[in-house]
Design a protein around this motif. Structure first.
Motif, PDB file in Angstrom:
ATOM      1  N   VAL A 255     107.893  54.862  39.509  1.00 64.83           N
ATOM      2  CA  VAL A 255     108.823  56.006  39.527  1.00 64.83           C
ATOM      3  C   VAL A 255     110.351  56.021  38.291  1.00 64.83           C
ATOM      4  CG1 VAL A 255     110.321  57.016  40.542  1.00 64.83           C
ATOM      5  CG2 VAL A 255     108.763  56.053  41.769  1.00 64.83           C
ATOM      6  N   THR A 256     110.760  56.679  37.165  1.00 66.55           N
ATOM      7  CA  THR A 256     111.622  55.868  36.143  1.00 66.55           C
ATOM      8  C   THR A 256     112.835  56.911  36.588  1.00 66.55           C
ATOM      9  OG1 THR A 256     109.467  55.536  34.909  1.00 66.55           O
ATOM     10  CG2 THR A 256     112.079  55.832  33.872  1.00 66.55           C
ATOM     11  N   ILE A 257     114.205  56.199  37.263  1.00 64.71           N
ATOM     12  CA  ILE A 257     115.362  56.479  36.947  1.00 64.71           C
ATOM     13  C   ILE A 257     116.451  56.434  35.682  1.00 64.71           C
ATOM     14  CG2 ILE A 257     117.750  56.394  38.956  1.00 64.71           C
ATOM     15  CD1 ILE A 257     114.635  55.035  40.602  1.00 64.71           C
ATOM     16  N   GLU A 258     116.954  57.575  35.356  1.00 67.30           N
ATOM     17  CA  GLU A 258     117.588  57.343  33.874  1.00 67.30           C
ATOM     18  C   GLU A 258     118.983  58.338  34.466  1.00 67.30           C
ATOM     19  OE1 GLU A 258     114.498  58.795  31.530  1.00 67.30           O
ATOM     20  OE2 GLU A 258     115.923  58.723  29.682  1.00 67.30           O
ATOM     21  N   ILE A 259     120.236  56.925  33.269  1.00 62.79           N
ATOM     22  CA  ILE A 259     121.466  58.163  33.022  1.00 62.79           C
ATOM     23  C   ILE A 259     121.379  58.105  31.596  1.00 62.79           C
ATOM     24  CG2 ILE A 259     123.678  58.201  33.774  1.00 62.79           C
ATOM     25  CD1 ILE A 259     122.807  56.337  36.640  1.00 62.79           C
ATOM     26  N   PRO A 260     120.767  59.220  31.130  1.00 57.50           N
ATOM     27  CA  PRO A 260     121.258  58.649  29.792  1.00 57.50           C
ATOM     28  C   PRO A 260     122.593  58.769  29.288  1.00 57.50           C
ATOM     29  CG  PRO A 260     119.408  60.944  30.592  1.00 57.50           C
ATOM     30  CD  PRO A 260     120.333  60.456  31.317  1.00 57.50           C
ATOM     31  N   GLU A 261     123.286  58.667  29.630  1.00 57.86           N
ATOM     32  CA  GLU A 261     124.603  59.398  28.779  1.00 57.86           C
ATOM     33  C   GLU A 261     125.115  57.625  29.211  1.00 57.86           C
ATOM     34  OE1 GLU A 261     127.820  61.683  30.708  1.00 57.86           O
ATOM     35  OE2 GLU A 261     129.394  60.130  29.388  1.00 57.86           O
ATOM     36  N   LEU A 262     124.475  56.453  30.736  1.00 59.40           N
ATOM     37  CA  LEU A 262     125.189  55.552  30.098  1.00 59.40           C
ATOM     38  C   LEU A 262     123.774  54.359  29.635  1.00 59.40           C
ATOM     39  CD1 LEU A 262     126.893  55.475  33.778  1.00 59.40           C
ATOM     40  CD2 LEU A 262     127.632  55.012  31.860  1.00 59.40           C
ATOM     41  N   LYS A 263     122.556  55.117  28.675  1.00 63.50           N
ATOM     42  CA  LYS A 263     121.854  54.459  28.550  1.00 63.50           C
ATOM     43  C   LYS A 263     121.531  53.001  29.252  1.00 63.50           C
ATOM     44  CE  LYS A 263     123.136  54.667  23.635  1.00 63.50           C
ATOM     45  NZ  LYS A 263     124.775  55.224  23.731  1.00 63.50           N
ATOM     46  N   ILE A 280     122.026  48.216  37.886  1.00 60.27           N
ATOM     47  CA  ILE A 280     123.341  48.384  37.678  1.00 60.27           C
ATOM     48  C   ILE A 280     123.910  49.121  36.646  1.00 60.27           C
ATOM     49  CG2 ILE A 280     124.973  45.879  37.092  1.00 60.27           C
ATOM     50  CD1 ILE A 280     124.366  45.657  39.405  1.00 60.27           C
ATOM     51  N   LEU A 281     125.319  49.575  36.713  1.00 64.02           N
ATOM     52  CA  LEU A 281     125.407  50.802  35.461  1.00 64.02           C
ATOM     53  C   LEU A 281     126.698  49.776  35.080  1.00 64.02           C
ATOM     54  CD1 LEU A 281     126.366  53.395  37.294  1.00 64.02           C
ATOM     55  CD2 LEU A 281     123.742  52.828  36.853  1.00 64.02           C
ATOM     56  N   PRO A 282     126.654  49.739  33.382  1.00 64.74           N
ATOM     57  CA  PRO A 282     127.308  49.287  32.588  1.00 64.74           C
ATOM     58  C   PRO A 282     129.202  49.261  33.103  1.00 64.74           C
ATOM     59  CG  PRO A 282     126.235  50.431  31.210  1.00 64.74           C
ATOM     60  CD  PRO A 282     125.236  50.472  32.246  1.00 64.74           C
ATOM     61  N   LYS A 283     128.982  50.384  33.020  1.00 68.45           N
ATOM     62  CA  LYS A 283     130.234  51.231  33.423  1.00 68.45           C
ATOM     63  C   LYS A 283     129.900  52.577  34.024  1.00 68.45           C
ATOM     64  CE  LYS A 283     131.670  53.610  29.512  1.00 68.45           C
ATOM     65  NZ  LYS A 283     132.685  53.535  28.543  1.00 68.45           N
ATOM     66  N   VAL A 284     130.658  53.181  34.913  1.00 71.27           N
ATOM     67  CA  VAL A 284     130.389  54.272  35.470  1.00 71.27           C
ATOM     68  C   VAL A 284     132.305  54.904  35.928  1.00 71.27           C
ATOM     69  CG1 VAL A 284     130.839  53.488  37.798  1.00 71.27           C
ATOM     70  CG2 VAL A 284     129.424  55.977  37.270  1.00 71.27           C
ATOM     71  N   GLU A 285     132.530  56.317  34.830  1.00 70.58           N
ATOM     72  CA  GLU A 285     133.819  56.130  34.961  1.00 70.58           C
ATOM     73  C   GLU A 285     133.452  57.367  36.743  1.00 70.58           C
ATOM     74  OE1 GLU A 285     135.920  60.612  32.988  1.00 70.58           O
ATOM     75  OE2 GLU A 285     134.237  59.054  31.855  1.00 70.58           O
ATOM     76  N   LEU A 286     134.469  57.408  37.520  1.00 69.08           N
ATOM     77  CA  LEU A 286     133.971  57.965  39.128  1.00 69.08           C
ATOM     78  C   LEU A 286     134.487  58.679  39.292  1.00 69.08           C
ATOM     79  CD1 LEU A 286     135.377  54.697  41.041  1.00 69.08           C
ATOM     80  CD2 LEU A 286     133.510  54.776  40.242  1.00 69.08           C
ATOM     81  N   TRP A 287     133.807  60.096  40.128  1.00 66.42           N
ATOM     82  CA  TRP A 287     133.969  61.145  40.454  1.00 66.42           C
ATOM     83  C   TRP A 287     135.134  61.371  41.591  1.00 66.42           C
ATOM     84  CZ3 TRP A 287     134.837  64.142  44.696  1.00 66.42           C
ATOM     85  CH2 TRP A 287     134.674  65.232  44.700  1.00 66.42           C
ATOM     86  N   SER A 288     136.156  62.372  41.423  1.00 69.71           N
ATOM     87  CA  SER A 288     137.044  62.194  42.349  1.00 69.71           C
ATOM     88  C   SER A 288     138.111  63.680  42.806  1.00 69.71           C
ATOM     89  CB  SER A 288     138.389  60.917  42.110  1.00 69.71           C
ATOM     90  OG  SER A 288     139.328  61.753  40.457  1.00 69.71           O
ATOM     91  N   ASP A 289     139.191  64.108  42.795  1.00 71.84           N
ATOM     92  CA  ASP A 289     139.177  65.381  43.179  1.00 71.84           C
ATOM     93  C   ASP A 289     139.710  65.236  41.663  1.00 71.84           C
ATOM     94  OD1 ASP A 289     140.850  63.487  44.407  1.00 71.84           O
ATOM     95  OD2 ASP A 289     142.446  64.901  44.965  1.00 71.84           O
ATOM     96  N   GLN A 290     140.907  63.930  41.205  1.00 75.80           N
ATOM     97  CA  GLN A 290     141.431  64.573  40.064  1.00 75.80           C
ATOM     98  C   GLN A 290     140.391  64.618  38.960  1.00 75.80           C
ATOM     99  OE1 GLN A 290     144.065  61.167  41.535  1.00 75.80           O
ATOM    100  NE2 GLN A 290     145.747  62.397  41.387  1.00 75.80           N
ATOM    101  N   ASN A 291     139.308  63.697  38.743  1.00 71.17           N
ATOM    102  CA  ASN A 291     138.631  63.378  37.301  1.00 71.17           C
ATOM    103  C   ASN A 291     137.109  63.933  38.163  1.00 71.17           C
ATOM    104  OD1 ASN A 291     137.274  63.046  35.072  1.00 71.17           O
ATOM    105  ND2 ASN A 291     137.641  60.873  35.897  1.00 71.17           N
ATOM    106  N   PRO A 292     136.699  65.374  37.480  1.00 68.02           N
ATOM    107  CA  PRO A 292     135.039  65.310  38.517  1.00 68.02           C
ATOM    108  C   PRO A 292     134.045  65.150  37.239  1.00 68.02           C
ATOM    109  CG  PRO A 292     136.305  67.549  38.378  1.00 68.02           C
ATOM    110  CD  PRO A 292     137.100  66.213  37.669  1.00 68.02           C
ATOM    111  N   LYS A 293     133.595  63.793  36.846  1.00 65.72           N
ATOM    112  CA  LYS A 293     133.424  63.820  36.443  1.00 65.72           C
ATOM    113  C   LYS A 293     131.872  63.484  36.372  1.00 65.72           C
ATOM    114  CE  LYS A 293     131.202  61.049  32.737  1.00 65.72           C
ATOM    115  NZ  LYS A 293     130.657  62.047  31.305  1.00 65.72           N
ATOM    116  N   ARG A 294     130.404  63.689  36.463  1.00 60.48           N
ATOM    117  CA  ARG A 294     129.122  63.852  36.509  1.00 60.48           C
ATOM    118  C   ARG A 294     128.282  63.116  35.505  1.00 60.48           C
ATOM    119  NH1 ARG A 294     127.789  69.352  38.997  1.00 60.48           N
ATOM    120  NH2 ARG A 294     129.049  69.837  37.754  1.00 60.48           N
TER     121      ARG A 294
END
Ligand code: GCB
Length: 618
Positions: A255-263, A280-294
């Motif tokens: 089974v492969t799990i992929e997050i293309p934006e984070l390579k 482990i993600l090299p970096k992640v921009e967190l989701w919040s009510d002020q920045n709903p990044k997905r």
């Protein structure tokens, strides 16, 4: 006896949980809205059947194996001697999704059975593929037949379910899907007979065919693991973990799990049920009510690819605070029913979701309580993309039959289905197991069971329930024993509406027995939009405005664990219980917006309060 009763309840409910098939459809396919599907929405033929003649004979015995779809499929028979007393006809059509109440005046107060029929042709993209029919929700019981074969039944008016369609049943042309929908209220159901909302019946949410390969990704869960002390709005080396469930796979399947934006891409080996992973993600921009990044997520196995878009965030309790991504957050909320009041109907589209959330946004909310049942997936998806946090609840409402283990099994099933659908939605931060349930040992045992189930199903969110408080002019003490089990203590209070005048708030004192965050999960007063008088006149906009002013002053004196509020309610809603002939006429008038869509004066009072809180946060 006091001890034995809860013991029996636990034992019986364990048995029912081991045998959930009596009331259960198949394991839910996750995130169908991002997959390629074939919509069965649109016009369906119907037969209104208050006496359930399609089901029972004239001795009121079940007709047994006779297929109600086929029986009525013929419409007007070609054989002129045939004796047919029921039939589908194009004069009687109804929109799906949609409640029936709003579609024809004869359905306005109808509670009972309606047969639905949809004809369709369908050719699978690949003959070896599997096919499912998926219902967003049917209120309350659905019995589903395809081409005369029963696919299954489902109870629970607000959660999705599906059935697999066997190759022996499906035809390329001329399929007919029949659904017997029954929204009769019953004492041993969830909710029970007594609710303060309209019992909209019908196939109220989307219906679709979902085609999958033989082996497919049935479900997955992914959440942030990094401890909050290490979280930054953009966090480096973040850890996520979760699990994947495959359907139709053997042990050893990759089974492969992929997050293309984070390579990022990880391959794991499927074991047997839910296979766990950590990444482990090299970096992640967190989701919040002020920045709903997905981020786009792709989970693939063999020929199947499941697409999703999810946010990473952490929600926790620390002492008296609710922490979002490690920082205290105040929940500026509002309660919502799933209703478009201006059109006297259930909300069921993306557009409806944006209308309701648009109003919540105008009010400066960052939080919404979805009362008192799981709402449609469109609203949760919209909240995810807008950055509005949510409380989602099962309809364990008021006095249900707490001593009945079957009722516990039904409530648990709805809890499971609610969590299964939305566990990857960052916006949902609280699962609520019920509203205003009356204190007793049996009820507390029942609710404690639900809290435990919710925690087992999802340990990454907060669990709550809206409690009651009894007013005491000296000191209002929040001491419901259920508060010992929930992560957040939530309480509904109507000081100045059901008790005294709003001025009572000036001297009211509050205390909670629990050293946990406190949410005021309801407070409100009725006002007829456009009715103006002095503030002492009940039902006037001025009374409601005064109520909100006094409540807000009181909130400023609440114990310091006060971390959020969801007043009752955004928009006036229909309720057969509300029969003041001048001001209600079948409407609960506690909306900050009237049934005409116009904002009442109190809307602006709450908006200002939230603006002030938001300013302090920055
Ligand atoms: C409540 C209930 C809510 C009612 C509301 C009211 O406490 O939780 O379902 O509609 O009060 O208007 O009385």
């Amino acid at each position: 006896m006091q001890i034995i009763k809860p013991l029996i309840l636990i034992l019986l409910s364990a048995i029912l949980v081991l045998h959930p098939d009596s009331v259960h459809a198949q394991e839910l396919l996750t995130n169908v809205y991002d997959q390629e599907t074939f919509s069965l929405n649109g016009k369906w033929q119907y037969i209104m059947d208050p006496y359930e003649t399609g089901f029972y004979d004239y001795r009121f015995k079940e007709k047994g194996q006779r297929d109600p779809g086929a029986y009525w499929n013929s419409g007007v028979p070609k054989d002129k001697t045939a004796m047919v007393e029921h039939g589908y006809d194009d004069q009687y059509t109804i929109n799906v999704p949609g409640d029936w109440n709003s579609q024809d005046p004869k359905f306005s107060y109808y509670e009972g059975t309606v047969w639905y029929k949809k004809s369709f042709d369908y050719q699978k993209k690949d003959a070896s593929n599997r096919l499912f029919v998926y219902f967003g929700a049917v209120n309350y019981q659905a019995d589903v037949y395809l081409n005369g074969k029963k696919l299954g039944s489902h109870k629970g008016g607000f959660t999705p379910f599906q059935f697999e369609i066997d190759d022996s049943i499906l035809k390329e042309k001329g399929n007919y899907l029949v659904v017997k929908v029954d929204n009769k209220r019953a004492k041993d159901e969830v909710p029970t007979v007594n609710t303060d909302w309209w019992n909209y019946g019908g196939i109220t949410r989307d219906v679709m065919l979902v085609e999958t390969p033989q082996l497919f990704v049935e479900d997955y869960f992914m959440h942030l693991n990094t401890p909050s002390s290490k979280l930054q709005p953009t966090t480096r080396k973040a850890e996520v973990s979760g699990w994947v469930k495959l359907n139709g796979a053997k042990k050893g399947e990759p089974v492969t799990i992929e997050i293309p934006e984070l390579k990022v891409k990880k391959t794991i080996t499927f074991t047997d049920s839910a296979t766990h992973f950590t990444m482990i993600l090299p970096k992640v921009e967190l989701w919040s009510d002020q920045n709903p990044k997905r981020y786009e997520i792709i989970v693939s196995a063999a020929n199947d690819k499941l697409h999703d878009k999810i946010g990473f965030r952490k929600i926790e309790v620390s002492g008296k605070d609710i922490l979002l991504n490690g920082k205290p957050v105040f929940l500026r909320g509002i309660c919502l029913h799933e209703e478009i009041s201006t059109e006297l109907r259930r909300a069921n589209t993306k557009k409806d979701a944006l209308t309701l959330l648009g109003w919540a946004r105008e009010l400066n909310c960052n939080f919404v309580r979805l009362a008192h049942y799981p709402h449609n997936e469109h609203i949760v998806r919209a909240a995810d993309s807008l950055g509005i946090m949510m409380w989602s609840e099962i309809p364990v409402y008021w006095t249900i039959d707490f001593g009945n283990p079957e009722v516990l099994a039904k409530a648990r099933l709805q809890l499971r289905e609610m969590i299964a659908r939305d566990r990857n939605k960052a916006s949902v931060i609280i699962w609520s197991v019920g509203n205003e349930t009356p204190v007793s040992p049996t009820r507390t045992e029942f609710m404690k069971n639900l809290v435990q189930s919710a925690k087992q199903l999802d340990a990454t969110r907060l669990i709550s329930a809206a409690l009651e408080v009894h007013y005491n002019p000296e000191l209002n003490t929040i001491d419901d024993p259920l508060g010992a089990y929930t992560d957040v203590v939530s309480v509904n209070e109507y000081l100045g509406w059901y008790t005294g005048l709003p001025s009572y708030c000036q001297t009211a004192q509050w205390k909670t027995m629990y050293d946990k965050p406190l949410i005021i999960s309801e407070t409100g007063a009725g006002a007829l939009a456009g009715f103006h008088a002095d503030s002492l006149t009940r039902w006037s906009e001025e009374y409601q405005e005064w109520f909100y002013r006094e409540q807000i002053k009181m909130m400023k004196r609440m114990p310091e664990n006060y971390t959020g509020i969801t007043p009752w309610i955004l928009v006036d809603f229909r309720s057969p219980k509300r029969n003041n002939p001048v001001y209600q006429n079948g409407w609960n008038r506690k909306g900050l917006i009237g049934d005409d869509g116009k904002k009442k004066k109190a809307f602006f009072v709450l908006k200002k309060y939230y603006e002030e809180i938001e300013k302090q946060r920055r």
